[in-house]
Scaffold this motif. Structure first.
Motif, PDB file in Angstrom:
ATOM      1  N   LEU A  26       0.841  -1.202   0.000  1.00 20.62           N
ATOM      2  CA  LEU A  26       0.000   0.000   0.000  1.00 20.62           C
ATOM      3  C   LEU A  26       0.875   1.251   0.000  1.00 20.62           C
ATOM      4  O   LEU A  26       0.643   2.194  -0.769  1.00 20.62           O
ATOM      5  CB  LEU A  26      -0.936  -0.016   1.218  1.00 20.62           C
ATOM      6  N   HIS A  27       1.904   1.213   0.851  1.00 15.86           N
ATOM      7  CA  HIS A  27       2.786   2.373   0.949  1.00 15.86           C
ATOM      8  C   HIS A  27       3.425   2.672  -0.414  1.00 15.86           C
ATOM      9  O   HIS A  27       3.440   3.820  -0.865  1.00 15.86           O
ATOM     10  CB  HIS A  27       3.860   2.110   2.001  1.00 15.86           C
ATOM     11  N   ASN A  28       3.915   1.611  -1.055  1.00 11.37           N
ATOM     12  CA  ASN A  28       4.588   1.808  -2.349  1.00 11.37           C
ATOM     13  C   ASN A  28       3.627   2.251  -3.443  1.00 11.37           C
ATOM     14  O   ASN A  28       3.992   3.036  -4.314  1.00 11.37           O
ATOM     15  CB  ASN A  28       5.308   0.520  -2.771  1.00 11.37           C
ATOM     16  N   SER A  29       2.397   1.731  -3.402  1.00 11.52           N
ATOM     17  CA  SER A  29       1.454   2.143  -4.447  1.00 11.52           C
ATOM     18  C   SER A  29       1.068   3.615  -4.256  1.00 11.52           C
ATOM     19  O   SER A  29       0.922   4.356  -5.227  1.00 11.52           O
ATOM     20  CB  SER A  29       0.220   1.228  -4.499  1.00 11.52           C
ATOM     21  N   LEU A  30       0.941   4.055  -3.002  1.00 10.21           N
ATOM     22  CA  LEU A  30       0.624   5.465  -2.758  1.00 10.21           C
ATOM     23  C   LEU A  30       1.806   6.353  -3.140  1.00 10.21           C
ATOM     24  O   LEU A  30       1.632   7.454  -3.673  1.00 10.21           O
ATOM     25  CB  LEU A  30       0.253   5.685  -1.287  1.00 10.21           C
ATOM     26  N   ASP A  31       3.008   5.835  -2.882  1.00 10.06           N
ATOM     27  CA  ASP A  31       4.209   6.564  -3.268  1.00 10.06           C
ATOM     28  C   ASP A  31       4.270   6.714  -4.794  1.00 10.06           C
ATOM     29  O   ASP A  31       4.570   7.785  -5.328  1.00 10.06           O
ATOM     30  CB  ASP A  31       5.427   5.799  -2.748  1.00 10.06           C
TER      31      ASP A  31
ATOM     32  N   ALA B 206       5.118   1.392  -9.572  1.00  8.70           N
ATOM     33  CA  ALA B 206       3.797   0.760  -9.627  1.00  8.70           C
ATOM     34  C   ALA B 206       3.920  -0.678 -10.131  1.00  8.70           C
ATOM     35  O   ALA B 206       3.283  -1.595  -9.591  1.00  8.70           O
ATOM     36  CB  ALA B 206       2.869   1.562 -10.535  1.00  8.70           C
ATOM     37  N   LEU B 207       4.751  -0.881 -11.138  1.00  9.49           N
ATOM     38  CA  LEU B 207       4.931  -2.234 -11.676  1.00  9.49           C
ATOM     39  C   LEU B 207       5.529  -3.167 -10.611  1.00  9.49           C
ATOM     40  O   LEU B 207       5.168  -4.344 -10.526  1.00  9.49           O
ATOM     41  CB  LEU B 207       5.833  -2.199 -12.915  1.00  9.49           C
ATOM     42  N   GLN B 208       6.424  -2.619  -9.792  1.00 11.66           N
ATOM     43  CA  GLN B 208       7.002  -3.438  -8.715  1.00 11.66           C
ATOM     44  C   GLN B 208       5.919  -3.890  -7.739  1.00 11.66           C
ATOM     45  O   GLN B 208       5.941  -5.019  -7.250  1.00 11.66           O
ATOM     46  CB  GLN B 208       8.076  -2.647  -7.969  1.00 11.66           C
ATOM     47  N   VAL B 209       4.976  -2.991  -7.458  1.00  9.64           N
ATOM     48  CA  VAL B 209       3.879  -3.354  -6.545  1.00  9.64           C
ATOM     49  C   VAL B 209       3.089  -4.536  -7.108  1.00  9.64           C
ATOM     50  O   VAL B 209       2.765  -5.479  -6.395  1.00  9.64           O
ATOM     51  CB  VAL B 209       2.940  -2.145  -6.305  1.00  9.64           C
TER      52      VAL B 209
ATOM     53  N   LYS C 239      -2.623  -3.862  -5.934  1.00 11.30           N
ATOM     54  CA  LYS C 239      -2.244  -4.177  -7.312  1.00 11.30           C
ATOM     55  C   LYS C 239      -3.137  -3.390  -8.281  1.00 11.30           C
ATOM     56  O   LYS C 239      -2.653  -2.807  -9.253  1.00 11.30           O
ATOM     57  CB  LYS C 239      -2.405  -5.685  -7.545  1.00 11.30           C
ATOM     58  N   ASN C 240      -4.444  -3.357  -7.984  1.00 10.75           N
ATOM     59  CA  ASN C 240      -5.351  -2.559  -8.824  1.00 10.75           C
ATOM     60  C   ASN C 240      -4.909  -1.103  -8.885  1.00 10.75           C
ATOM     61  O   ASN C 240      -4.872  -0.493  -9.959  1.00 10.75           O
ATOM     62  CB  ASN C 240      -6.782  -2.595  -8.268  1.00 10.75           C
TER      63      ASN C 240
ATOM     64  N   ILE D  79      -2.466   3.398 -11.905  1.00 12.18           N
ATOM     65  CA  ILE D  79      -1.410   4.417 -12.046  1.00 12.18           C
ATOM     66  C   ILE D  79      -0.724   4.268 -13.404  1.00 12.18           C
ATOM     67  O   ILE D  79      -0.474   5.262 -14.093  1.00 12.18           O
ATOM     68  CB  ILE D  79      -0.382   4.311 -10.895  1.00 12.18           C
ATOM     69  N   VAL D  80      -0.450   3.027 -13.797  1.00 10.97           N
ATOM     70  CA  VAL D  80       0.198   2.806 -15.100  1.00 10.97           C
ATOM     71  C   VAL D  80      -0.713   3.324 -16.222  1.00 10.97           C
ATOM     72  O   VAL D  80      -0.271   4.002 -17.146  1.00 10.97           O
ATOM     73  CB  VAL D  80       0.543   1.318 -15.319  1.00 10.97           C
ATOM     74  N   TYR D  81      -2.020   3.046 -16.100  1.00 11.97           N
ATOM     75  CA  TYR D  81      -2.948   3.527 -17.124  1.00 11.97           C
ATOM     76  C   TYR D  81      -2.978   5.060 -17.142  1.00 11.97           C
ATOM     77  O   TYR D  81      -2.943   5.697 -18.201  1.00 11.97           O
ATOM     78  CB  TYR D  81      -4.354   2.974 -16.881  1.00 11.97           C
ATOM     79  N   MET D  82      -3.033   5.622 -15.954  1.00 12.26           N
ATOM     80  CA  MET D  82      -3.114   7.080 -15.844  1.00 12.26           C
ATOM     81  C   MET D  82      -1.899   7.742 -16.500  1.00 12.26           C
ATOM     82  O   MET D  82      -2.035   8.696 -17.259  1.00 12.26           O
ATOM     83  CB  MET D  82      -3.190   7.445 -14.357  1.00 12.26           C
ATOM     84  N   VAL D  83      -0.714   7.214 -16.225  1.00 15.43           N
ATOM     85  CA  VAL D  83       0.509   7.865 -16.689  1.00 15.43           C
ATOM     86  C   VAL D  83       0.808   7.519 -18.153  1.00 15.43           C
ATOM     87  O   VAL D  83       1.132   8.384 -18.954  1.00 15.43           O
ATOM     88  CB  VAL D  83       1.710   7.490 -15.787  1.00 15.43           C
ATOM     89  N   GLU D  84       0.697   6.236 -18.492  1.00 13.20           N
ATOM     90  CA  GLU D  84       1.139   5.800 -19.819  1.00 13.20           C
ATOM     91  C   GLU D  84      -0.003   5.608 -20.809  1.00 13.20           C
ATOM     92  O   GLU D  84       0.232   5.441 -22.004  1.00 13.20           O
ATOM     93  CB  GLU D  84       1.902   4.465 -19.715  1.00 13.20           C
TER      94      GLU D  84
END
Lengths: 297, 244
Positions: B142-147, B157-160, B210-211, B216-221
């Protein structure tokens, strides 16, 4: 860079001597590159109605359009978007040689309607404009009756032999333009007596009366209210089944609503072309992204 | 096209988008705190703290409602397109996941109350041993996804998304162990069932993280990597990043 062969277009492109469509160094991006100019996206379609290559337009010394290459597919609506002065209207007017009427305007390159080069000396421009009709920003009915507005084209092109045939054609055209119900009882009243939206549909009826193959629309709704706009947009969607439509619009929402493909112009360059949903959700070029998201300073 | 960092011509549009993102990040911070508190309450056998976690859940729900309203207003009034549209849609999806993660914290707190408040003996330490490592993993995700959301960092995000498999494995192992305890000694069944609910909640938190990472990946890329296997994800995310 690996070269991709596009079966349907190779022969034509060869004949027209354009550069190859190539994949850029980044995977997954198709870039059309000729004369060092790049348009992001695929400029070709499988079933082209019009093929434009290396189109340059000059107004005197000023170059308004730079090396634009684009196909217009059969029965599709293509929207041209871009800021003012980007060349979208200029390009639209090239498609039926409306630029011929502007002094000092010079067009180079090749534009084909089916297999005919529309800038060929043998082309009769009046006939050409019957095949490629146009609807303008401001409704411009002739100062004649509603009936005469629509009957004028078929009559001068000798499309009908009898009054009855002409009556049928006028009614059918008005019907197709979604106007017949509103004007059936007032055919002899002047076209200018109609409301703005009705006048614009009268102009569309007038354009389709001569049975064109392509209809060009230059901001057809910019002078109309939202309801009249919706009617025109619905009409565009219906007309697409029989005609090929190219529309220039300043309203990105309108481009998104009516078109299947969208082309983005910027300072005379065709920057990006693609499926409309892709262009509006995930444009590939920064200029396109900045324009559609409202980031131009 | 990756997200543009340039300002909009209409400044108020920038302000509204920034506010929406802050609101979602605020919600994320609160959710993170809720899980930490729920796990701490379980660890300390602190029923008051567990009740506080349950009581605070409505704050998270309120933030979700607020962010939904703001998203609808943004769509109605600004008609976002391109990366702006992706951001509004993704943030809206992310708040749904955050709200569910908040529910997970509530479930763990409820379990704490049930196993320690009852008249029976408290559970043995070995019944609870899976909760700590799983919660550590879930909180880290959770921490990493928020980061990744705060920095719009797709690599993070991919690492999460890759860590979710680890949490799923931990969950399966925990289930097997709990089943063994229940077969060995039927008196543990009551507590074991509560623990199963808790580890299940933690496993679900991993899924929601994970969602979030995928949004985040969709939003950015602008790339949809949902429902793809890990190996193809990076390829998909790396595609189409032409910038001129």
């Amino acid at each position: 860079m690996s070269t991709t062969t596009l079966e349907t277009q190779t022969a034509l492109n060869g004949a027209l001597n354009i550069g190859a469509e190539t994949r850029s160094s980044q995977p997954g991006i198709l870039v059309t590159d000729y004369n060092n100019r790049q348009t992001v996206g695929k400029i070709t379609v499988d079933h082209p109605k019009m093929i434009c290559r290396e189109v340059n337009v000059y107004y005197g010394a000023k170059q308004a359009l730079k090396n634009v290459g684009l196909d217009i597919g059969i029965n599709e609506v293509v929207a041209f978007i871009g800021p003012s002065g980007c060349g979208k209207s200029t390009f639209l007017r090239c498609l039926n040689r409306m630029n011929d009427t502007i002094t000092g305007c010079r067009v180079t390159g090749q534009i084909k309607l089916d297999s005919d080069d529309i800038y060929d000396k043998s082309i009769d421009v009046v006939q050409l404009r019957a095949r490629i009709g146009m609807v303008f920003q401001k409704p411009n009915p002739f100062p004649k009756s509603i009936y005469e507005n629509v009957a004028y084209g078929p009559r001068i092109h000798g499309m009908v032999n009898t009054k009855a045939e002409l009556d049928d054609l006028v009614r059918a055209s008005l019907e197709r333009a979604g106007l017949l119900k509103e004007v059936a009882t007032r055919m002899e009243e002047p076209g200018t007596s109609l409301s703005g939206g009705q006048q614009q549909r009268l102009c569309i009826a007038r354009a389709i009366a001569v049975n064109p193959e392509v209809i060009l629309m230059d901001e057809p709704c910019s002078a109309l209210d939202p309801i009249a706009t919706a009617k025109i947009e619905e009409l565009i969607d219906e007309l697409r089944e029989s005609y090929t439509i190219v529309i220039v619009t300043h309203s990105m929402q309108q481009a998104a609503r009516v078109s299947q493909r969208t082309a983005y112009f910027h300072l005379g360059d065709l920057i990006e072309v693609g499926e409309t949903d892709q262009v509006f959700t995930n444009p590939k070029h920064k200029l396109t992204e900045d324009y559609i998201t409202g980031r131009f300073g | 096209m990756a997200m543009s960092q340039d300002a909009h011509t209409v400044k108020q549009f920038d302000v509204q988008l920034a506010n929406l993102r802050s609101l979602v990040l605020e919600m994320g911070g609160l959710v993170e705190k809720q899980i930490e508190n729920a796990i701490q309450a379980l660890n300390d056998e602190n029923l008051t703290a567990a009740r506080e976690v349950i009581a605070r859940d409505h704050v998270i729900n309120g933030l979700q409602v607020k962010s939904d309203e703001d998203s609808v207003n943004l769509i109605a009034l600004r008609q976002p397109l391109g990366s702006d549209l992706r951001m509004v849609m993704s943030l809206s999806n992310i708040t749904t996941d955050l709200e569910r993660i908040g529910d997970g914290a509530k479930k763990i707190a409820r379990m704490t109350i049930q196993i320690y408040e009852g008249v029976g003996s408290p559970p043995s330490a070995r019944l609870l041993r899976d909760i700590m490592p799983m919660s550590k993993l879930a909180i880290e995700m959770l921490h990493n996804s928020l980061d990744a959301l705060a920095r719009l960092n797709t690599e993070k995000a991919l690492q999460v998304t890759k860590r979710d498999g680890d949490l799923d494995e931990e969950f399966q192992a925990a289930l097997r162990r709990l089943m063994t305890y229940m077969m060995e000694d039927s008196r543990t069944i009551g507590h074991a069932i509560n623990v199963i609910f808790a580890v299940k909640a933690l496993e679900r938190i991993g899924d929601h993280c994970k969602n979030i990472a995928e949004h985040i990946v969709y939003m950015v890329e602008g790339k949809n990597i949902r429902h793809r296997n890990i190996d193809t994800r990076r390829d998909v995310a790396a595609q189409d990043t032409l910038e001129k």
